[in-house]
Design a protein around this motif. Structure first.
Motif, PDB file in Angstrom:
ATOM      1  N   ASN A 284       0.773  -1.246  -0.315  1.00  0.00           N
ATOM      2  CA  ASN A 284       0.027  -0.103   0.037  1.00  0.00           C
ATOM      3  C   ASN A 284       0.714   1.361  -0.073  1.00  0.00           C
ATOM      4  N   VAL A 285       0.470   2.306  -0.801  1.00  0.00           N
ATOM      5  CA  VAL A 285       1.360   3.473  -0.783  1.00  0.00           C
ATOM      6  C   VAL A 285       0.406   4.583   0.173  1.00  0.00           C
ATOM      7  N   VAL A 286       1.398   4.877   1.330  1.00  0.00           N
ATOM      8  CA  VAL A 286       0.667   5.376   2.187  1.00  0.00           C
ATOM      9  C   VAL A 286       1.299   6.904   2.744  1.00  0.00           C
ATOM     10  N   ALA A 287       0.780   7.943   3.106  1.00  0.00           N
ATOM     11  CA  ALA A 287       1.127   9.082   3.805  1.00  0.00           C
ATOM     12  C   ALA A 287       1.284   8.588   5.238  1.00  0.00           C
ATOM     13  N   THR A 288       2.497   8.801   5.771  1.00  0.00           N
ATOM     14  CA  THR A 288       2.524   8.618   7.379  1.00  0.00           C
ATOM     15  C   THR A 288       3.472   9.469   8.072  1.00  0.00           C
ATOM     16  N   ASP A 289       3.613   9.514   9.303  1.00  0.00           N
ATOM     17  CA  ASP A 289       4.529  10.254  10.062  1.00  0.00           C
ATOM     18  C   ASP A 289       5.821   9.376   9.912  1.00  0.00           C
ATOM     19  N   SER A 290       7.242   9.835   9.747  1.00  0.00           N
ATOM     20  CA  SER A 290       8.327   9.386   9.317  1.00  0.00           C
ATOM     21  C   SER A 290       8.746   8.424  10.674  1.00  0.00           C
TER      22      SER A 290
ATOM     23  N   LEU B 177      -2.965   6.034  -0.190  1.00  0.00           N
ATOM     24  CA  LEU B 177      -2.797   6.810  -1.617  1.00  0.00           C
ATOM     25  C   LEU B 177      -3.200   5.849  -2.762  1.00  0.00           C
ATOM     26  N   GLY B 178      -2.813   4.677  -2.509  1.00  0.00           N
ATOM     27  CA  GLY B 178      -2.819   3.580  -3.666  1.00  0.00           C
ATOM     28  C   GLY B 178      -2.430   2.175  -3.235  1.00  0.00           C
ATOM     29  N   PHE B 179      -2.002   1.511  -4.452  1.00  0.00           N
ATOM     30  CA  PHE B 179      -1.362   0.159  -4.133  1.00  0.00           C
ATOM     31  C   PHE B 179      -0.366   0.018  -5.227  1.00  0.00           C
ATOM     32  N   TYR B 180       0.676  -0.874  -4.691  1.00  0.00           N
ATOM     33  CA  TYR B 180       1.620  -1.442  -5.679  1.00  0.00           C
ATOM     34  C   TYR B 180       1.631  -2.935  -5.585  1.00  0.00           C
ATOM     35  N   ASN B 181       1.570  -3.905  -6.636  1.00  0.00           N
ATOM     36  CA  ASN B 181       1.431  -5.302  -6.809  1.00  0.00           C
ATOM     37  C   ASN B 181       2.610  -5.871  -7.870  1.00  0.00           C
ATOM     38  N   PRO B 182       3.862  -5.917  -7.056  1.00  0.00           N
ATOM     39  CA  PRO B 182       5.004  -6.269  -8.127  1.00  0.00           C
ATOM     40  C   PRO B 182       4.949  -7.572  -8.601  1.00  0.00           C
ATOM     41  N   VAL B 183       4.015  -8.347  -8.095  1.00  0.00           N
ATOM     42  CA  VAL B 183       3.937  -9.807  -8.785  1.00  0.00           C
ATOM     43  C   VAL B 183       2.691 -10.048  -9.363  1.00  0.00           C
ATOM     44  N   GLY B 184       1.992  -9.214  -9.695  1.00  0.00           N
ATOM     45  CA  GLY B 184       0.536  -9.121 -10.309  1.00  0.00           C
ATOM     46  C   GLY B 184       0.656  -9.943 -11.656  1.00  0.00           C
ATOM     47  N   LYS B 185      -0.201 -10.795 -11.915  1.00  0.00           N
ATOM     48  CA  LYS B 185      -0.463 -11.309 -13.327  1.00  0.00           C
ATOM     49  C   LYS B 185      -0.677 -10.387 -14.363  1.00  0.00           C
ATOM     50  N   ASP B 186      -0.361 -10.909 -15.550  1.00  0.00           N
ATOM     51  CA  ASP B 186      -0.643 -10.111 -16.850  1.00  0.00           C
ATOM     52  C   ASP B 186      -2.181  -9.639 -16.912  1.00  0.00           C
ATOM     53  N   GLY B 187      -2.556  -8.639 -17.216  1.00  0.00           N
ATOM     54  CA  GLY B 187      -3.756  -8.194 -17.413  1.00  0.00           C
ATOM     55  C   GLY B 187      -4.427  -7.895 -16.152  1.00  0.00           C
ATOM     56  N   GLN B 188      -3.719  -7.713 -15.180  1.00  0.00           N
ATOM     57  CA  GLN B 188      -4.062  -7.140 -13.901  1.00  0.00           C
ATOM     58  C   GLN B 188      -3.547  -5.605 -13.566  1.00  0.00           C
ATOM     59  N   GLU B 189      -4.242  -4.872 -12.865  1.00  0.00           N
ATOM     60  CA  GLU B 189      -3.577  -3.447 -12.592  1.00  0.00           C
ATOM     61  C   GLU B 189      -2.827  -3.906 -11.273  1.00  0.00           C
ATOM     62  N   ASN B 190      -1.222  -3.480 -11.681  1.00  0.00           N
ATOM     63  CA  ASN B 190      -0.136  -3.623 -10.862  1.00  0.00           C
ATOM     64  C   ASN B 190      -0.015  -2.608  -9.963  1.00  0.00           C
ATOM     65  N   LEU B 191      -0.454  -1.247 -10.347  1.00  0.00           N
ATOM     66  CA  LEU B 191      -0.250   0.038  -9.784  1.00  0.00           C
ATOM     67  C   LEU B 191      -1.247   0.825  -9.893  1.00  0.00           C
ATOM     68  N   ARG B 192      -1.481   1.553  -8.799  1.00  0.00           N
ATOM     69  CA  ARG B 192      -2.856   2.652  -8.963  1.00  0.00           C
ATOM     70  C   ARG B 192      -2.576   3.629  -7.622  1.00  0.00           C
ATOM     71  N   LEU B 193      -2.511   4.952  -8.225  1.00  0.00           N
ATOM     72  CA  LEU B 193      -2.342   5.996  -7.263  1.00  0.00           C
ATOM     73  C   LEU B 193      -3.468   7.058  -7.380  1.00  0.00           C
ATOM     74  N   ALA B 194      -3.762   7.495  -6.309  1.00  0.00           N
ATOM     75  CA  ALA B 194      -4.634   8.698  -6.472  1.00  0.00           C
ATOM     76  C   ALA B 194      -3.861   9.899  -6.474  1.00  0.00           C
TER      77      ALA B 194
END
Length: 84
Positions: free
Chosen positions: A18-24, A36-53
Motif C-alpha cells: 500500500n502506498v501511504v502517507a505517514t509520520d516518519s 494513496l494507492g497500491f503496488y503489486n509487483p507480482v501481479g499477473k498479466d492483465g491485472q492492474e499492478n499500480l494505482r495511485l490517487a
C-alpha cells in the motif's frame, strides 16, 4: 515529518504494498494518515499492478511530504502511463 512510502502486506513470497502517507516516526506497517494507492509487483498479466490517487499524492507533496525513492519512481511511472 510526513513521508509517502510503501507499507507491506500480502503473504510470504507474495508481496503487496500500500502506498501511504505517514509520520516518519511510525513503523513501516504501522499507523498511517492516508492510503494513496497500491503496488503489486507480482501481479499477473492483465491485472492492474499500480494505482495511485494522483490528486492526493500531489496534495501531500505540495504540503511538504517527502516520497521514498521507490515511491518517487512509482509516481513517475504512473504519471507517464496516465499521460499516454
Amino acid at each position: 515529518m510526513v513521508v509517502i512510502r510503501l507499507a507491506r502486506g500480502g503473504s510470504k513470497k507474495r508481496p503487496f504494498y500500500n502506498v501511504v502517507a505517514t509520520d516518519s516516526r511510525n513503523r513501516r506497517d504501522g499507523r498511517f494518515i492516508e492510503r494513496l494507492g497500491f503496488y503489486n509487483p507480482v501481479g499477473k498479466d492483465g491485472q492492474e499492478n499500480l494505482r495511485l490517487a494522483q490528486d492526493r499524492v500531489q496534495y501531500w507533496l505540495d504540503n511538504g511530504a517527502k516520497p521514498s525513492e521507490v515511491v518517487q519512481r512509482l509516481i513517475k511511472e504512473y504519471s507517464a502511463k496516465a499521460a499516454a
